[in-house]
Motif scaffolding. Structure first.
Motif, PDB file in Angstrom:
ATOM      1  N   ASP A  70       0.868  -1.170   0.000  1.00 46.58           N
ATOM      2  CA  ASP A  70       0.000   0.000   0.000  1.00 46.58           C
ATOM      3  C   ASP A  70       0.905   1.219   0.000  1.00 46.58           C
ATOM      4  O   ASP A  70       2.019   1.174   0.518  1.00 46.58           O
ATOM      5  N   GLY A  71       0.406   2.293  -0.588  1.00 43.03           N
ATOM      6  CA  GLY A  71       1.213   3.501  -0.636  1.00 43.03           C
ATOM      7  C   GLY A  71       0.472   4.632  -1.304  1.00 43.03           C
ATOM      8  O   GLY A  71      -0.758   4.703  -1.260  1.00 43.03           O
ATOM      9  N   GLU A  72       1.239   5.472  -1.959  1.00 46.78           N
ATOM     10  CA  GLU A  72       0.693   6.680  -2.575  1.00 46.78           C
ATOM     11  C   GLU A  72       1.249   6.830  -3.984  1.00 46.78           C
ATOM     12  O   GLU A  72       2.454   6.697  -4.203  1.00 46.78           O
ATOM     13  N   PHE A  73       0.358   7.109  -4.929  1.00 53.93           N
ATOM     14  CA  PHE A  73       0.755   7.379  -6.310  1.00 53.93           C
ATOM     15  C   PHE A  73       0.657   8.872  -6.547  1.00 53.93           C
ATOM     16  O   PHE A  73      -0.308   9.523  -6.132  1.00 53.93           O
ATOM     17  N   ARG A  74       1.658   9.407  -7.259  1.00 59.14           N
ATOM     18  CA  ARG A  74       1.629  10.821  -7.654  1.00 59.14           C
ATOM     19  C   ARG A  74       2.130  10.927  -9.082  1.00 59.14           C
ATOM     20  O   ARG A  74       3.178  10.368  -9.419  1.00 59.14           O
ATOM     21  N   SER A  75       1.361  11.616  -9.931  1.00 55.93           N
ATOM     22  CA  SER A  75       1.794  11.796 -11.313  1.00 55.93           C
ATOM     23  C   SER A  75       3.035  12.685 -11.333  1.00 55.93           C
ATOM     24  O   SER A  75       3.292  13.441 -10.399  1.00 55.93           O
ATOM     25  N   TYR A  76       3.782  12.595 -12.422  1.00 56.51           N
ATOM     26  CA  TYR A  76       5.023  13.363 -12.520  1.00 56.51           C
ATOM     27  C   TYR A  76       4.783  14.858 -12.415  1.00 56.51           C
ATOM     28  O   TYR A  76       5.588  15.578 -11.834  1.00 56.51           O
ATOM     29  N   ASP A  77       3.659  15.325 -12.974  1.00 60.17           N
ATOM     30  CA  ASP A  77       3.395  16.765 -12.918  1.00 60.17           C
ATOM     31  C   ASP A  77       2.680  17.186 -11.632  1.00 60.17           C
ATOM     32  O   ASP A  77       2.399  18.359 -11.426  1.00 60.17           O
ATOM     33  N   TYR A  80      -2.149  14.618 -10.305  1.00 57.76           N
ATOM     34  CA  TYR A  80      -2.985  13.455 -10.044  1.00 57.76           C
ATOM     35  C   TYR A  80      -2.368  12.635  -8.913  1.00 57.76           C
ATOM     36  O   TYR A  80      -1.202  12.236  -8.992  1.00 57.76           O
ATOM     37  N   GLU A  81      -3.153  12.416  -7.856  1.00 57.67           N
ATOM     38  CA  GLU A  81      -2.686  11.633  -6.718  1.00 57.67           C
ATOM     39  C   GLU A  81      -3.719  10.572  -6.373  1.00 57.67           C
ATOM     40  O   GLU A  81      -4.919  10.809  -6.491  1.00 57.67           O
ATOM     41  N   VAL A  82      -3.225   9.418  -5.943  1.00 54.81           N
ATOM     42  CA  VAL A  82      -4.089   8.343  -5.461  1.00 54.81           C
ATOM     43  C   VAL A  82      -3.511   7.855  -4.142  1.00 54.81           C
ATOM     44  O   VAL A  82      -2.370   7.408  -4.087  1.00 54.81           O
ATOM     45  N   ALA A  83      -4.300   7.999  -3.095  1.00 56.21           N
ATOM     46  CA  ALA A  83      -3.889   7.483  -1.783  1.00 56.21           C
ATOM     47  C   ALA A  83      -5.152   7.056  -1.047  1.00 56.21           C
ATOM     48  O   ALA A  83      -6.082   7.849  -0.946  1.00 56.21           O
ATOM     49  N   PRO A  84      -5.269   5.884  -0.602  1.00 58.91           N
ATOM     50  CA  PRO A  84      -4.267   4.835  -0.696  1.00 58.91           C
ATOM     51  C   PRO A  84      -4.293   4.182  -2.079  1.00 58.91           C
ATOM     52  O   PRO A  84      -5.335   4.052  -2.703  1.00 58.91           O
ATOM     53  N   ALA A  85      -3.130   3.810  -2.519  1.00 56.66           N
ATOM     54  CA  ALA A  85      -2.972   3.076  -3.777  1.00 56.66           C
ATOM     55  C   ALA A  85      -2.320   1.741  -3.432  1.00 56.66           C
ATOM     56  O   ALA A  85      -1.710   1.587  -2.378  1.00 56.66           O
ATOM     57  N   ARG A  86      -2.462   0.779  -4.321  1.00 56.50           N
ATOM     58  CA  ARG A  86      -1.880  -0.545  -4.093  1.00 56.50           C
ATOM     59  C   ARG A  86      -1.019  -0.911  -5.286  1.00 56.50           C
ATOM     60  O   ARG A  86      -1.443  -0.821  -6.423  1.00 56.50           O
ATOM     61  N   PHE A  87       0.216  -1.330  -5.006  1.00 55.61           N
ATOM     62  CA  PHE A  87       1.111  -1.767  -6.070  1.00 55.61           C
ATOM     63  C   PHE A  87       0.661  -3.148  -6.526  1.00 55.61           C
ATOM     64  O   PHE A  87       0.552  -4.076  -5.744  1.00 55.61           O
ATOM     65  N   SER A  88       0.361  -3.278  -7.802  1.00 55.12           N
ATOM     66  CA  SER A  88      -0.155  -4.525  -8.351  1.00 55.12           C
ATOM     67  C   SER A  88       0.715  -4.975  -9.502  1.00 55.12           C
ATOM     68  O   SER A  88       1.739  -4.380  -9.793  1.00 55.12           O
ATOM     69  N   GLY A  89       0.243  -5.988 -10.182  1.00 59.63           N
ATOM     70  CA  GLY A  89       0.924  -6.406 -11.396  1.00 59.63           C
ATOM     71  C   GLY A  89       1.715  -7.678 -11.225  1.00 59.63           C
ATOM     72  O   GLY A  89       2.065  -8.086 -10.129  1.00 59.63           O
ATOM     73  N   LEU A  90       1.965  -8.281 -12.367  1.00 60.07           N
ATOM     74  CA  LEU A  90       2.668  -9.558 -12.393  1.00 60.07           C
ATOM     75  C   LEU A  90       4.105  -9.431 -12.849  1.00 60.07           C
ATOM     76  O   LEU A  90       4.887 -10.349 -12.681  1.00 60.07           O
ATOM     77  N   SER A  91       4.464  -8.317 -13.461  1.00 62.09           N
ATOM     78  CA  SER A  91       5.820  -8.195 -13.998  1.00 62.09           C
ATOM     79  C   SER A  91       6.638  -7.223 -13.166  1.00 62.09           C
ATOM     80  O   SER A  91       6.111  -6.450 -12.384  1.00 62.09           O
ATOM     81  N   GLY A  92       7.925  -7.275 -13.370  1.00 60.09           N
ATOM     82  CA  GLY A  92       8.823  -6.361 -12.689  1.00 60.09           C
ATOM     83  C   GLY A  92       9.051  -6.734 -11.233  1.00 60.09           C
ATOM     84  O   GLY A  92       8.400  -7.599 -10.685  1.00 60.09           O
ATOM     85  N   GLN A  93       9.999  -6.052 -10.645  1.00 62.14           N
ATOM     86  CA  GLN A  93      10.341  -6.299  -9.252  1.00 62.14           C
ATOM     87  C   GLN A  93       9.425  -5.499  -8.349  1.00 62.14           C
ATOM     88  O   GLN A  93       9.206  -4.313  -8.550  1.00 62.14           O
TER      89      GLN A  93
END
Length: 157
Positions: A70-77, A80-93
């Motif tokens: 769980d954490g926080e997403f913030r767009s580069y500019d 856009y913010e999402v909190a709480p956000a969840r890191f998902s996905g099957l690829s990458g570390q």
């Protein structure tokens, strides 16, 4: 009790509820699979790019390397913010420490799951939707088998 009454009773007590449970279970599988597929597709195909900062792991008894974060997403500019956000996905570390910032990542507009830009989760989670009709069929077939055994036993006695 007559054979006809037994058949009717087992139909209403076993088969009809099994159909209802099977259809509801199937619908849940389809809905969940479709929503995960759509969200991961939207994120990795034109989603909002930014960075994800980890807050807390949700390991649930699995090795820390595969924890859900769980954490926080913030767009580069920063618009856009999402909190709480969840890191998902099957690829990458996956992240491995609290307070770590992961970049580049993407999120679907309105979504709260964060993915790597090249993540292919959308290519696999549709299988969850395919389990819906299979789950429904399995419940109904099992109920019919139980009903047949009960009717057979009743006929022998």
């Amino acid at each position: 009790m007559s054979s006809r009454s037994r058949r009717s009773l087992t139909l209403w007590l076993i088969v009809v509820p099994a159909w209802i449970v099977g259809i509801l279970l199937g619908a849940v599988f389809v809905k969940v699979g479709a929503s995960w597929t759509l969200e991961s597709w939207q994120a990795t195909h034109g989603g909002i790019q930014g960075q994800f900062t980890t807050h807390e792991p949700d390991c649930g008894g699995i090795p820390r390397a595969r924890c859900r974060w769980d954490g926080e997403f913030r767009s580069y500019d920063g618009t856009y913010e999402v909190a709480p956000a969840r890191f998902s996905g099957l690829s990458g570390q996956h992240p491995r420490a609290t307070g770590l910032t992961v970049s580049p990542v993407v999120v679907a507009p309105g979504g709260d799951n964060v993915y790597y830009p090249d993540d292919k989760t959308w290519a696999f989670v549709w299988l969850f939707s395919a389990l819906g009709p299979i789950a429904c069929w399995a419940v109904v077939v099992r109920a019919h088998g139980i009903r047949d055994k009960l009717l057979e036993r009743a006929e022998r006695s």
